[in-house]
Design an enzyme around this catalytic site. Structure first.
Site, PDB file in Angstrom:
ATOM      1  N   HIS A  52       0.828  -1.195   0.000  1.00 39.49           N
ATOM      2  CA  HIS A  52       0.000   0.000   0.000  1.00 39.49           C
ATOM      3  C   HIS A  52       0.872   1.258   0.000  1.00 39.49           C
ATOM      4  O   HIS A  52       2.088   1.190   0.151  1.00 39.49           O
ATOM      5  CB  HIS A  52      -0.940  -0.020   1.198  1.00 39.49           C
ATOM      6  N   GLU A  54       1.305   3.697   2.131  1.00 40.60           N
ATOM      7  CA  GLU A  54       2.068   3.998   3.342  1.00 40.60           C
ATOM      8  C   GLU A  54       3.373   3.202   3.397  1.00 40.60           C
ATOM      9  O   GLU A  54       4.433   3.731   3.742  1.00 40.60           O
ATOM     10  CB  GLU A  54       1.234   3.677   4.591  1.00 40.60           C
ATOM     11  N   CYS A  79      -5.154   0.989   6.666  1.00 42.55           N
ATOM     12  CA  CYS A  79      -5.904  -0.222   6.998  1.00 42.55           C
ATOM     13  C   CYS A  79      -5.375  -0.827   8.303  1.00 42.55           C
ATOM     14  O   CYS A  79      -4.195  -0.718   8.628  1.00 42.55           O
ATOM     15  CB  CYS A  79      -5.821  -1.228   5.862  1.00 42.55           C
ATOM     16  N   SER A 172     -19.140  12.708 -37.753  1.00 42.18           N
ATOM     17  CA  SER A 172     -18.814  13.142 -36.395  1.00 42.18           C
ATOM     18  C   SER A 172     -17.314  13.309 -36.160  1.00 42.18           C
ATOM     19  O   SER A 172     -16.915  13.706 -35.064  1.00 42.18           O
ATOM     20  CB  SER A 172     -19.365  12.137 -35.376  1.00 42.18           C
ATOM     21  N   TRP A 174     -13.740  15.183 -37.093  1.00 38.97           N
ATOM     22  CA  TRP A 174     -13.648  15.269 -35.632  1.00 38.97           C
ATOM     23  C   TRP A 174     -14.313  16.562 -35.213  1.00 38.97           C
ATOM     24  O   TRP A 174     -13.993  17.617 -35.741  1.00 38.97           O
ATOM     25  CB  TRP A 174     -12.197  15.245 -35.154  1.00 38.97           C
ATOM     26  N   ARG A 211      -4.817   5.326 -26.057  1.00 41.25           N
ATOM     27  CA  ARG A 211      -3.631   5.488 -26.890  1.00 41.25           C
ATOM     28  C   ARG A 211      -2.646   6.526 -26.345  1.00 41.25           C
ATOM     29  O   ARG A 211      -1.834   7.063 -27.079  1.00 41.25           O
ATOM     30  CB  ARG A 211      -4.058   5.841 -28.316  1.00 41.25           C
TER      31      ARG A 211
END
Length: 380
Positions: A52, A54, A79, A172, A174, A211
């Site tokens: 984790h 920490e 935790c 559509s 671009w 990408r």
């Protein structure tokens, strides 16, 4: 003092963002260790099942004697239980850290406050709630999933300034510029899955891959809704596996032979009931996505799918990329279809609305969900 805490917590948040898209089903967490006003250690959770934030921050300090009486800033409560890794609370105590500043407590009501209380009982000075809003947003998909079993749903729309996503002829590409598209790939990269409707596949033939600094092993799962399973195998999403898995959600009455043809191709098929209009029920869809373990789902279109989701208020946040062009026309495609609302007073209203210039485009981001409701069980 509070401003100093915020300064270092923002450093921890920046580290945590590096984990987005890499640690699911765990939450992204960042940590900074400070001693005498200097940062001596940094870390973030890099992969599910590994150390984790920490522990990574502690391990980044070569001279462990510096850790004694140091202060740890961490975006999420440490935790205090054994999972895939030992409890972080014990690592902090062993290192000799005497002050822990927490962004937000754990959203899991069964463990909320447990780590903070344990550290406090062992003589550690614990402060919580620093940059809480930002820290809670950072792990909102994890928090929602833990409480509801449903994914965090992000709507992404690229439109003209008059709210159109395609011309009357269906063109559509671009509408938005390269910077907007690059940001869109970032959203893909931090998501568990990308979801589109059948018509988006037909009109755009998208790859639905990430990408930008996103290796094939990290590409999110592609989800296509096709209630009649009418798509053929000529589209890109069916031809570059297994680097980028594709799942098709379809109706429960689709012919078995047609289903088998997709399965033989290596495409997963999930069958759900449809409504009276023959469309997949979005409530059942979201429930199933949760059962499959998806925490963060990016919905990229089309207009009908986004309309169905907004009609049912099944989204959590929106990213609207707006280009300074006018398309117009009643036959051009709006960014959101569906039934729509009847009264303005019933319209879903976004909060924490932010804008960002991307060249000559504008990004508008807003949150619909009440994130704080996922922390109803906090105790510390």
């Amino acid at each position: 003092m509070n401003n100093i805490h915020k300064f270092y917590m923002k450093k921890a948040i920046k580290l945590a963002k590096k984990a987005l898209g890499h640690v699911s089903p765990n939450p992204p967490v960042g940590a900074v260790i400070v001693k005498n006003g200097n940062i001596i250690g940094e870390g973030y959770h890099k992969k599910s099942g590994e150390a984790h934030a920490e522990v990574n921050a502690i391990n980044s300090v070569s001279d462990k004697s510096l850790l004694k009486n140091a202060t740890l800033y961490v975006t999420l409560e440490p935790c205090n239980h054994f999972g895939k890794t030992p409890p972080c609370t014990e690592a902090l105590l062993e290192a000799g850290i005497k002050k822990v500043v927490i962004g937000t407590l754990d959203p899991n009501k069964d463990v909320a406050g447990g780590g903070a209380e344990y550290l406090s009982s062992r003589g550690v000075n614990v402060i919580s709630g620093i940059c809480q809003e930002k820290c809670r947003y950072l792990i909102a998909p994890f928090s929602k999933y833990k409480k509801t079993g449903l994914p965090w749903v992000t709507l992404k729309v690229a439109s003209s300034i008059d709210g159109k996503t395609a011309t009357r002829t269906g063109e559509s590409r671009w509408i938005t510029n390269e910077k907007s598209r690059e940001y869109g790939h970032y959203l893909r990269g931090i998501s568990d899955a990308i979801m589109v409707g059948k018509n988006t596949v037909i009109s755009d033939d998208p790859s639905l891959t990430c990408r930008i600094d996103c290796p094939a092993t990290k590409n999110p799962v592609r989800i296509v809704l096709d209630s009649n399973l009418s798509l053929d195998f000529s589209y890109k999403i069916f031809n570059d596996m297994p680097s980028n898995k594709t799942i098709v959600f379809t109706g429960s009455t689709v012919d078995n032979e047609k289903v088998e043809s997709f399965v033989r191709k290596g495409i997963d098929i999930v069958q759900l009931d449809t409504d009276d209009s023959g469309r997949l029920k979005v409530e059942d869809l979201m429930k199933k996505l949760g059962e499959m373990g998806f925490q963060r789902v990016l919905v990229e279109g089309g207009s009908n799918l986004i309309g169905s989701i907004t009609d049912k208020l099944l989204f959590d946040e929106c990213f609207f990329f707006i280009a300074p062009i006018l398309i117009g026309g009643v036959m051009s495609l709006p960014s959101i279809s569906g039934v729509g609302i009847g009264n303005i007073s019933n319209a879903p209203r976004l909060r924490d609305v932010r804008t960002k210039k991307l060249g000559d485009n504008i990004l508008i981001h807003g949150i619909y969900s009440d994130i704080d409701e996922y922390w109803n069980g906090e105790k510390f």
